[in-house]
Design a protein around this motif. Structure first.
Motif, mmCIF file in Angstrom:
data_model
loop_
_atom_site.group_PDB
_atom_site.id
_atom_site.type_symbol
_atom_site.label_atom_id
_atom_site.label_comp_id
_atom_site.label_asym_id
_atom_site.label_seq_id
_atom_site.Cartn_x
_atom_site.Cartn_y
_atom_site.Cartn_z
ATOM 1 N N ILE A 1 1.812 9.282 -4.317
ATOM 2 C CA ILE A 1 1.807 10.074 -3.087
ATOM 3 C C ILE A 1 2.295 11.498 -3.338
ATOM 4 C CG2 ILE A 1 2.660 10.229 -0.731
ATOM 5 C CD1 ILE A 1 0.591 7.978 -1.287
ATOM 6 N N PRO A 2 3.500 11.702 -3.895
ATOM 7 C CA PRO A 2 3.898 13.094 -4.146
ATOM 8 C C PRO A 2 2.983 13.810 -5.132
ATOM 9 C CG PRO A 2 5.483 11.560 -5.113
ATOM 10 C CD PRO A 2 4.591 10.764 -4.214
ATOM 11 N N ILE A 3 2.488 13.110 -6.154
ATOM 12 C CA ILE A 3 1.572 13.753 -7.109
ATOM 13 C C ILE A 3 0.337 14.271 -6.380
ATOM 14 C CG2 ILE A 3 -0.026 13.313 -9.019
ATOM 15 C CD1 ILE A 3 2.122 11.501 -10.252
ATOM 16 N N ALA A 4 -0.248 13.436 -5.514
ATOM 17 C CA ALA A 4 -1.442 13.841 -4.770
ATOM 18 C C ALA A 4 -1.155 15.014 -3.835
ATOM 19 C CB ALA A 4 -1.993 12.658 -3.977
ATOM 20 N N LEU A 5 0.099 15.121 -3.381
ATOM 21 C CA LEU A 5 0.486 16.222 -2.489
ATOM 22 C C LEU A 5 0.914 17.467 -3.253
ATOM 23 C CD1 LEU A 5 2.560 14.194 0.144
ATOM 24 C CD2 LEU A 5 0.308 15.221 0.485
ATOM 25 N N ASP B 1 0.806 -1.224 0.000
ATOM 26 C CA ASP B 1 0.000 0.000 0.000
ATOM 27 C C ASP B 1 0.841 1.276 0.000
ATOM 28 O OD1 ASP B 1 -2.525 1.234 -0.107
ATOM 29 O OD2 ASP B 1 -2.519 1.565 2.061
ATOM 30 N N LEU B 2 1.959 1.242 -0.721
ATOM 31 C CA LEU B 2 2.846 2.411 -0.829
ATOM 32 C C LEU B 2 3.377 2.869 0.526
ATOM 33 C CD1 LEU B 2 0.951 4.623 -3.472
ATOM 34 C CD2 LEU B 2 2.514 2.717 -3.863
ATOM 35 N N ARG B 3 3.538 1.927 1.460
ATOM 36 C CA ARG B 3 3.919 2.315 2.824
ATOM 37 C C ARG B 3 5.295 2.977 2.874
ATOM 38 N NH1 ARG B 3 6.967 -1.572 5.877
ATOM 39 N NH2 ARG B 3 7.677 -3.284 4.560
ATOM 40 N N GLY B 4 6.199 2.576 1.974
ATOM 41 C CA GLY B 4 7.531 3.175 1.988
ATOM 42 C C GLY B 4 7.512 4.638 1.620
ATOM 43 N N VAL B 5 6.866 4.961 0.503
ATOM 44 C CA VAL B 5 6.820 6.360 0.062
ATOM 45 C C VAL B 5 5.892 7.181 0.956
ATOM 46 C CG1 VAL B 5 5.004 6.017 -1.659
ATOM 47 C CG2 VAL B 5 6.630 7.870 -1.956
ATOM 48 N N LYS B 6 4.849 6.572 1.485
ATOM 49 C CA LYS B 6 3.998 7.296 2.437
ATOM 50 C C LYS B 6 4.824 7.742 3.645
ATOM 51 C CE LYS B 6 -0.514 5.248 1.312
ATOM 52 N NZ LYS B 6 -1.598 4.322 1.756
ATOM 53 N N HIS B 7 5.732 6.871 4.082
ATOM 54 C CA HIS B 7 6.569 7.232 5.232
ATOM 55 C C HIS B 7 7.512 8.375 4.885
ATOM 56 C CE1 HIS B 7 8.702 6.637 9.010
ATOM 57 N NE2 HIS B 7 9.833 6.734 8.331
ATOM 58 N N LEU B 8 8.023 8.385 3.667
ATOM 59 C CA LEU B 8 8.938 9.459 3.275
ATOM 60 C C LEU B 8 8.279 10.829 3.377
ATOM 61 C CD1 LEU B 8 10.592 7.896 0.076
ATOM 62 C CD2 LEU B 8 11.606 8.108 2.349
ATOM 63 N N PHE B 9 6.972 10.867 3.088
ATOM 64 C CA PHE B 9 6.260 12.149 3.099
ATOM 65 C C PHE B 9 5.411 12.350 4.358
ATOM 66 C CE2 PHE B 9 7.249 11.677 -1.384
ATOM 67 C CZ PHE B 9 7.555 12.972 -1.759
ATOM 68 N N LYS B 10 5.470 11.417 5.279
ATOM 69 C CA LYS B 10 4.627 11.481 6.474
ATOM 70 C C LYS B 10 5.026 12.637 7.379
ATOM 71 C CE LYS B 10 3.180 8.705 10.463
ATOM 72 N NZ LYS B 10 3.392 7.415 11.180
ATOM 73 N N ASN B 11 4.076 13.513 7.654
ATOM 74 C CA ASN B 11 4.282 14.632 8.597
ATOM 75 C C ASN B 11 5.563 15.399 8.320
ATOM 76 O OD1 ASN B 11 1.929 13.846 9.992
ATOM 77 N ND2 ASN B 11 3.084 12.391 11.239
ATOM 78 N N GLY B 12 5.878 15.556 7.054
ATOM 79 C CA GLY B 12 7.084 16.302 6.712
ATOM 80 C C GLY B 12 8.352 15.633 7.178
ATOM 81 N N ASN B 13 8.372 14.278 7.185
ATOM 82 C CA ASN B 13 9.559 13.524 7.611
ATOM 83 C C ASN B 13 10.827 14.060 6.965
ATOM 84 O OD1 ASN B 13 8.649 11.761 9.478
ATOM 85 N ND2 ASN B 13 8.465 10.006 8.127
#
Length: 431
Positions: free
Chosen positions: A379-383, A186-198
């Motif tokens: 993820i980045p596209i949606a953001l 579920d894209l967990r790796g890239v979600k973590h990269l962008f999580k809360n401005g990580n």
């Protein structure tokens, strides 16, 4: 003859629907000049030659990494070997984050901007799958050899070529092997990269998919659910008459297929699929549990929410209708769990990253095509972060199948050079 005609129509509809998301584009003069200037730089030319010279090593890396199983949530062993290869390729620092992403930083000359180049570590295949590479002439057969192990080897080769040719960038570059792109990952790796401005990431380039020339700037959103019908269970003879979850789930699939089929017939392209069904203990036992996993996708966020609503309504309708007929024992219950969510999104064609990718693709005499897909770039596209997914080159097919194959033709090295050129253009070639 009628069957052949029907098949032809269905194939045309499928092809046409996909083609609606693909758009061939031409290069803008200003970016053509920029890319040509970067490509003519002596250091970049040296890096191109090194990429060509590294072809045997790139293929050796491909075979070695392919033969390390890496399902979602079980990428650690492959990640460890990838990290060792990253160290050999050269980076200022290398680390593994909290979810297992393997990251290597190459510092830029000017602080303030960070560009990512990545491929994903995981494959769709269970840990017990035979991933030994088999050779038939120039063709390599193995599950996961293209998707996305080939992408990992490209990242490694680009790292090494840039280091050996002393290609320096203005921006920091982070090379990443990302976990959890496939399936329930579920894209967990890239979600973590962008999580809360990580981490501050200004541009994102993913390598995934096949043909050279693909520039994926549109994210295909998806929702995934597991629907579980539970009952008391019992002996098929002695407890006959108890509620049977398998019978209810059959009704649920039929209800959902009928309602969803009508819903997706019009409007923005939307799909649905019951991909897995399971439950039960033996042929002579009434199952205590029956489950299914459903994948739903749409180019439209609103349409995706609509088919999600239909799923929930039809699962409940099936449960209610089935329970009305139960005469003995406890009624069935339903648990509907969301197990995956990928956002939709679309980046404008005039973003500099996309225009640079178009110009770089044209520089190598390939046709740039803007596409839509479901990749880490969702993820980045949606953001709203500039992001693209580009192809791996070579020839490959049967992704997600046991007979997946790859041929390293002349476009293999070309795809690596293209990815590096896009990266350097976006990160800025340092004087």
């Amino acid at each position: 003859m009628k069957k052949l005609l029907l098949l032809s129509i269905l194939l045309f509809v499928c092809f046409y629907s996909q083609a609606q998301d693909d758009k061939k584009v031409s290069v803008q003069a200003v970016y053509k000049s920029e890319i040509e200037a970067i490509a003519k730089d002596k250091r970049v030319q040296a890096a191109f030659k090194i990429i060509q010279d590294l072809e045997p090593q790139t293929m050796k890396n491909l075979v070695e990494l392919t033969e390390i199983p890496a399902p979602p949530f079980m990428e650690q062993k492959r990640g460890e070997r990838f990290m060792q290869m990253m160290k050999a390729a050269g980076a200022d620092s290398i680390w593994v984050d909290e979810v297992g992403n393997v990251l290597a930083l190459r510092k830029g000359k000017i602080k303030g901007k960070t560009v990512v180049l990545e491929a994903h570590l995981d494959t769709v295949f269970p840990i017990e799958t035979d991933v030994k590479v088999k050779y038939k002439g120039d063709t390599l057969y193995a599950p996961g050899i293209g998707d996305d192990t080939r992408g990992l080897t490209m990242v490694l080769t680009i790292m090494e070529a840039m280091k050996k040719a002393k290609v320096m960038t203005n921006a920091d570059v982070i090379f990443i092997g990302v976990v959890g792109e496939e399936g329930l990952g579920d894209l967990r790796g890239v979600k973590h990269l962008f999580k809360n401005g990580n981490r501050k990431i200004d541009a994102y380039i993913a390598i995934d998919g096949g043909d050279i020339g693909r520039i994926n700037n549109m994210a295909l959103g998806s929702l995934r659910y597991r629907a579980t019908f539970n009952g008391p269970g019992g002996h098929s003879w002695g407890a006959f008459g108890l509620a049977n979850p398998h019978h209810a789930i059959g009704k649920a699939i039929d209800y959902f297929d009928t309602a969803a089929g009508a819903y997706v017939a019009n409007g923005p392209k939307t799909s649905y699929n019951v991909g897995r069904v399971g439950g039960g203990t033996s042929v002579n036992s009434i199952p205590f549990e029956s489950w299914m996993e459903i994948d739903m996708r749409s180019v439209s966020p609103e349409k995706l929410l609509g088919i999600e609503r239909i799923l929930k309504e039809q699962m409940q309708r099936a449960l209610d209708d089935y329970n009305k007929k139960v005469k003995k024992g406890d009624l069935l219950t339903l648990n509907l769990e969301k197990i995956g969510e990928r956002p939709s999104g679309e980046l404008g064609e005039n973003l500099p990253l996309i225009l640079k990718a178009i110009a770089a693709t044209s520089y190598f005499d390939a046709q740039p095509t803007l596409t839509r897909g479901s990749t880490d770039s969702n993820i980045p596209i949606a953001l709203g972060v500039p992001a693209i997914t580009i192809g791996r080159g070579g020839k490959s097919d049967n992704a997600h199948a046991l007979d997946e194959w790859y041929i390293n033709d002349e476009t293999g090295a070309l795809a690596i050079k293209l990815a590096m050129l896009i990266l350097v253009a976006e990160a800025g070639l340092s004087n």
